[in-house]
Design a protein around this motif. Structure first.
Motif, PDB file in Angstrom:
ATOM      1  N   VAL A 150      47.429  45.359  44.503  1.00 52.70           N
ATOM      2  CA  VAL A 150      47.224  45.723  43.098  1.00 52.70           C
ATOM      3  C   VAL A 150      45.739  45.874  42.807  1.00 52.70           C
ATOM      4  CG1 VAL A 150      47.537  44.973  40.698  1.00 52.70           C
ATOM      5  CG2 VAL A 150      49.354  44.607  42.366  1.00 52.70           C
ATOM      6  N   GLY A 151      44.913  45.005  43.419  1.00 54.54           N
ATOM      7  CA  GLY A 151      43.466  45.110  43.231  1.00 54.54           C
ATOM      8  C   GLY A 151      42.928  46.448  43.706  1.00 54.54           C
ATOM      9  N   PHE A 152      43.369  46.890  44.882  1.00 55.96           N
ATOM     10  CA  PHE A 152      42.940  48.191  45.404  1.00 55.96           C
ATOM     11  C   PHE A 152      43.495  49.342  44.554  1.00 55.96           C
ATOM     12  CE2 PHE A 152      42.410  45.834  49.496  1.00 55.96           C
ATOM     13  CZ  PHE A 152      41.062  46.137  49.692  1.00 55.96           C
ATOM     14  N   ALA A 153      44.775  49.222  44.178  1.00 60.96           N
ATOM     15  CA  ALA A 153      45.436  50.308  43.444  1.00 60.96           C
ATOM     16  C   ALA A 153      44.851  50.509  42.056  1.00 60.96           C
ATOM     17  CB  ALA A 153      46.937  50.035  43.343  1.00 60.96           C
ATOM     18  N   THR A 154      44.332  49.438  41.457  1.00 64.29           N
ATOM     19  CA  THR A 154      43.788  49.539  40.094  1.00 64.29           C
ATOM     20  C   THR A 154      42.269  49.469  40.091  1.00 64.29           C
ATOM     21  OG1 THR A 154      43.982  47.130  39.796  1.00 64.29           O
ATOM     22  CG2 THR A 154      45.854  48.489  39.117  1.00 64.29           C
ATOM     23  N   PHE A 155      41.648  49.698  41.249  1.00 61.25           N
ATOM     24  CA  PHE A 155      40.191  49.575  41.362  1.00 61.25           C
ATOM     25  C   PHE A 155      39.498  50.523  40.382  1.00 61.25           C
ATOM     26  CE2 PHE A 155      36.067  50.715  43.167  1.00 61.25           C
ATOM     27  CZ  PHE A 155      35.519  49.461  43.354  1.00 61.25           C
ATOM     28  N   GLY A 156      38.500  49.985  39.694  1.00 59.98           N
ATOM     29  CA  GLY A 156      37.761  50.797  38.723  1.00 59.98           C
ATOM     30  C   GLY A 156      36.574  50.027  38.192  1.00 59.98           C
ATOM     31  N   ASP A 157      36.157  50.367  36.998  1.00 59.81           N
ATOM     32  CA  ASP A 157      35.008  49.696  36.386  1.00 59.81           C
ATOM     33  C   ASP A 157      35.425  48.314  35.899  1.00 59.81           C
ATOM     34  OD1 ASP A 157      33.382  51.913  36.784  1.00 59.81           O
ATOM     35  OD2 ASP A 157      34.073  52.855  34.916  1.00 59.81           O
ATOM     36  N   TYR A 158      34.805  47.288  36.486  1.00 58.79           N
ATOM     37  CA  TYR A 158      35.112  45.912  36.096  1.00 58.79           C
ATOM     38  C   TYR A 158      34.130  45.456  35.021  1.00 58.79           C
ATOM     39  CZ  TYR A 158      38.097  45.808  40.219  1.00 58.79           C
ATOM     40  OH  TYR A 158      39.084  46.082  41.142  1.00 58.79           O
ATOM     41  N   ASP A 159      34.613  45.411  33.821  1.00 61.34           N
ATOM     42  CA  ASP A 159      33.784  45.030  32.681  1.00 61.34           C
ATOM     43  C   ASP A 159      34.542  43.995  31.859  1.00 61.34           C
ATOM     44  OD1 ASP A 159      31.748  44.998  30.797  1.00 61.34           O
ATOM     45  OD2 ASP A 159      32.677  46.597  29.607  1.00 61.34           O
ATOM     46  N   TYR A 160      33.882  42.868  31.554  1.00 60.35           N
ATOM     47  CA  TYR A 160      34.577  41.821  30.807  1.00 60.35           C
ATOM     48  C   TYR A 160      33.579  40.885  30.148  1.00 60.35           C
ATOM     49  CZ  TYR A 160      33.377  39.129  35.003  1.00 60.35           C
ATOM     50  OH  TYR A 160      32.695  38.533  36.032  1.00 60.35           O
ATOM     51  N   THR A 161      34.048  40.187  29.126  1.00 62.99           N
ATOM     52  CA  THR A 161      33.280  39.125  28.491  1.00 62.99           C
ATOM     53  C   THR A 161      33.832  37.787  28.974  1.00 62.99           C
ATOM     54  OG1 THR A 161      34.780  38.980  26.595  1.00 62.99           O
ATOM     55  CG2 THR A 161      32.959  40.563  26.435  1.00 62.99           C
ATOM     56  N   ALA A 162      33.082  36.720  28.741  1.00 59.73           N
ATOM     57  CA  ALA A 162      33.551  35.397  29.164  1.00 59.73           C
ATOM     58  C   ALA A 162      34.845  35.036  28.449  1.00 59.73           C
ATOM     59  CB  ALA A 162      32.469  34.345  28.880  1.00 59.73           C
ATOM     60  N   ALA A 163      34.901  35.325  27.141  1.00 59.56           N
ATOM     61  CA  ALA A 163      36.109  35.032  26.367  1.00 59.56           C
ATOM     62  C   ALA A 163      37.273  35.878  26.862  1.00 59.56           C
ATOM     63  CB  ALA A 163      35.868  35.279  24.883  1.00 59.56           C
ATOM     64  N   GLY A 164      36.995  37.149  27.158  1.00 57.60           N
ATOM     65  CA  GLY A 164      38.049  38.041  27.641  1.00 57.60           C
ATOM     66  C   GLY A 164      38.602  37.587  28.981  1.00 57.60           C
ATOM     67  N   PHE A 165      37.710  37.163  29.878  1.00 61.04           N
ATOM     68  CA  PHE A 165      38.136  36.679  31.187  1.00 61.04           C
ATOM     69  C   PHE A 165      39.014  35.448  31.040  1.00 61.04           C
ATOM     70  CE2 PHE A 165      37.680  34.161  35.053  1.00 61.04           C
ATOM     71  CZ  PHE A 165      37.874  35.112  36.048  1.00 61.04           C
ATOM     72  N   PHE A 166      38.580  34.498  30.185  1.00 63.21           N
ATOM     73  CA  PHE A 166      39.340  33.268  29.975  1.00 63.21           C
ATOM     74  C   PHE A 166      40.719  33.570  29.389  1.00 63.21           C
ATOM     75  CE2 PHE A 166      40.689  30.014  26.887  1.00 63.21           C
ATOM     76  CZ  PHE A 166      40.882  28.939  27.747  1.00 63.21           C
ATOM     77  N   LEU A 167      40.772  34.450  28.383  1.00 62.15           N
ATOM     78  CA  LEU A 167      42.048  34.762  27.738  1.00 62.15           C
ATOM     79  C   LEU A 167      42.995  35.508  28.683  1.00 62.15           C
ATOM     80  CD1 LEU A 167      40.905  35.806  24.142  1.00 62.15           C
ATOM     81  CD2 LEU A 167      42.184  33.750  24.801  1.00 62.15           C
ATOM     82  N   THR A 168      42.434  36.351  29.549  1.00 61.05           N
ATOM     83  CA  THR A 168      43.272  37.074  30.500  1.00 61.05           C
ATOM     84  C   THR A 168      43.887  36.115  31.516  1.00 61.05           C
ATOM     85  OG1 THR A 168      41.825  39.015  30.273  1.00 61.05           O
ATOM     86  CG2 THR A 168      43.363  39.011  32.110  1.00 61.05           C
ATOM     87  N   VAL A 169      43.077  35.171  31.997  1.00 59.30           N
ATOM     88  CA  VAL A 169      43.602  34.154  32.919  1.00 59.30           C
ATOM     89  C   VAL A 169      44.655  33.300  32.211  1.00 59.30           C
ATOM     90  CG1 VAL A 169      43.034  32.090  34.260  1.00 59.30           C
ATOM     91  CG2 VAL A 169      41.519  34.070  34.327  1.00 59.30           C
ATOM     92  N   LEU A 170      44.368  32.910  30.959  1.00 55.91           N
ATOM     93  CA  LEU A 170      45.325  32.112  30.189  1.00 55.91           C
ATOM     94  C   LEU A 170      46.630  32.884  30.002  1.00 55.91           C
ATOM     95  CD1 LEU A 170      46.067  29.632  28.504  1.00 55.91           C
ATOM     96  CD2 LEU A 170      44.947  30.715  26.541  1.00 55.91           C
ATOM     97  N   GLY A 171      46.532  34.180  29.690  1.00 52.25           N
ATOM     98  CA  GLY A 171      47.724  35.012  29.532  1.00 52.25           C
ATOM     99  C   GLY A 171      48.530  35.105  30.822  1.00 52.25           C
ATOM    100  N   THR A 172      47.831  35.133  31.961  1.00 47.68           N
ATOM    101  CA  THR A 172      48.506  35.186  33.255  1.00 47.68           C
ATOM    102  C   THR A 172      49.253  33.885  33.538  1.00 47.68           C
ATOM    103  OG1 THR A 172      46.747  36.657  34.061  1.00 47.68           O
ATOM    104  CG2 THR A 172      48.164  35.639  35.719  1.00 47.68           C
ATOM    105  N   VAL A 173      48.612  32.762  33.200  1.00 48.47           N
ATOM    106  CA  VAL A 173      49.263  31.460  33.366  1.00 48.47           C
ATOM    107  C   VAL A 173      50.501  31.374  32.469  1.00 48.47           C
ATOM    108  CG1 VAL A 173      49.007  28.970  33.052  1.00 48.47           C
ATOM    109  CG2 VAL A 173      47.134  30.293  34.040  1.00 48.47           C
ATOM    110  N   LEU A 174      50.367  31.835  31.218  1.00 44.51           N
ATOM    111  CA  LEU A 174      51.505  31.805  30.292  1.00 44.51           C
ATOM    112  C   LEU A 174      52.641  32.703  30.782  1.00 44.51           C
ATOM    113  CD1 LEU A 174      49.703  31.845  26.819  1.00 44.51           C
ATOM    114  CD2 LEU A 174      50.893  29.933  27.902  1.00 44.51           C
ATOM    115  N   ALA A 175      52.284  33.859  31.368  1.00 40.17           N
ATOM    116  CA  ALA A 175      53.317  34.748  31.909  1.00 40.17           C
ATOM    117  C   ALA A 175      54.084  34.058  33.037  1.00 40.17           C
ATOM    118  CB  ALA A 175      52.682  36.042  32.412  1.00 40.17           C
ATOM    119  N   ALA A 176      53.352  33.310  33.874  1.00 41.68           N
ATOM    120  CA  ALA A 176      54.010  32.572  34.954  1.00 41.68           C
ATOM    121  C   ALA A 176      54.907  31.480  34.390  1.00 41.68           C
ATOM    122  CB  ALA A 176      52.957  31.964  35.883  1.00 41.68           C
ATOM    123  N   ILE A 177      54.411  30.769  33.359  1.00 46.87           N
ATOM    124  CA  ILE A 177      55.212  29.713  32.734  1.00 46.87           C
ATOM    125  C   ILE A 177      56.489  30.302  32.134  1.00 46.87           C
ATOM    126  CG2 ILE A 177      55.287  28.026  30.846  1.00 46.87           C
ATOM    127  CD1 ILE A 177      52.298  27.588  31.271  1.00 46.87           C
TER     128      ILE A 177
END
Length: 306
Positions: A150-177
């Motif tokens: 998936v990392g290779f398939a979606t490779f592109g411009d990696y741009d993020y804020t600290a809050a955005g990174f944290f919320l994305t990880v949190l959203g991923t954890v919630l999706a797993a839960i």
């Protein structure tokens, strides 16, 4: 009563009632809904994610209610504790969508997709920590190409804020839960029918989604959109979208029940690269060698895992 219910369930099983068939249906409805959402966005320019989620949950409530009244399934008798679990599950469903939408505005799409691709790993950690499950070494190895692809398939411009990174990880954890909880309420002590789960979760999630739409101001903007640009074609398109979402939920819950939470997160990653393949075929998008490698890696990893 329980024994009669189990006997009825066994008598309804057919050769087509297998995990692979339900996973195939999951891919079909998931890809169909993804494509249909893109069509609605481009044809009608309908950028209201909470309203669209509200349509999905409303159709889930109506559809499961109709199936109940026509005798397709019988709701289980739940106590106060079990009803609280259903309420918490609906809150988890809504918060997961909310954080995903918010985080997508704070990070670039490639960052969002790569982090969300880590869902199988979080699912393993949750299953080991709380459910005392164990997995073979080959399972761990097979997940590497699924995630890396998936990392290779979606490779592109990696741009993020600290809050955005944290919320994305949190959203991923919630999706797993959410995936783990979905599996447990269907195969654990409650053993809810997939339509029963949808019947209990959808109305609560609809109310919460509409509340969030109101608080964020989307509801007022959407009402103005309907007054100025609403058509019967848009109404029909949203209705079909909701019906597709209803059947996707039924298929997804059933596939989760018949397989496992980890299998569903792996299927989610495979669906992500299949969406890219679909976009290439339908919308004539050009593939780079890196995206092609990512697609092949994920599909190979998914097949290996299976």
């Amino acid at each position: 009563m329980a024994s009669d219910s189990n006997l009825s369930t066994r008598s309804l099983k057919t050769p087509l009632d297998s995990s692979m068939v339900w996973l195939g249906l999951y891919f079909f409805f998931n890809l169909s809904l993804t494509l249909y959402n893109k069509i609605i966005l481009e044809l009608f320019e309908f950028p209201f994610p909470w309203t669209l989620t509200g349509v999905h949950t409303m159709c889930g409530a109506i559809g499961s209610y109709v199936f109940w009244k026509t005798g397709i399934f019988t709701p289980a008798q739940l106590g106060e504790r079990e009803n609280i679990i259903m309420l918490l599950f609906s809150v988890l469903y809504t918060i997961n969508i909310a954080i995903s939408n918010v985080s997508l505005n704070l990070v670039s799409v490639p960052v969002h997709q790569v982090i969300r691709a880590m869902t199988p790993l979080f699912t393993i950690l949750l299953s080991i920590s709380f459910l005392r499950k164990s997995y073979s070494s080959l399972t761990y190895i097979s997940l590497f190409p699924v995630v890396a692809g998936v990392g290779f398939a979606t490779f592109g411009d990696y741009d993020y804020t600290a809050a955005g990174f944290f919320l994305t990880v949190l959203g991923t954890v919630l999706a797993a839960i959410k995936t783990v909880v979905t599996n447990r309420v269907q195969v654990g002590r409650l053993k809810l029918h997939p339509l029963d789960l949808l019947l209990r979760m959808s109305p609560l999630a609809f109310i919460q989604t509409m509340m969030y739409s109101y608080v964020t101001g989307e509801m007022a903007t959407m009402q103005e959109f309907v007054r100025t640009r609403g058509t019967w074609s848009l109404f029909f398109a949203l209705l079909v979208n909701g019906i597709l979402a209803f059947f996707l939920n039924v298929v997804s819950f059933t596939a989760n029940k018949k397989t496992s939470a980890l299998t569903m997160t792996v299927a989610g990653n495979v669906k992500q690269v299949l969406s890219i393949v679909l976009a290439v075929v339908i919308f004539d998008i050009k593939l780079t060698w890196m995206k092609t490698l990512g697609i092949l890696l994920t599909l190979a990893g998914g097949a290996w895992y299976t």
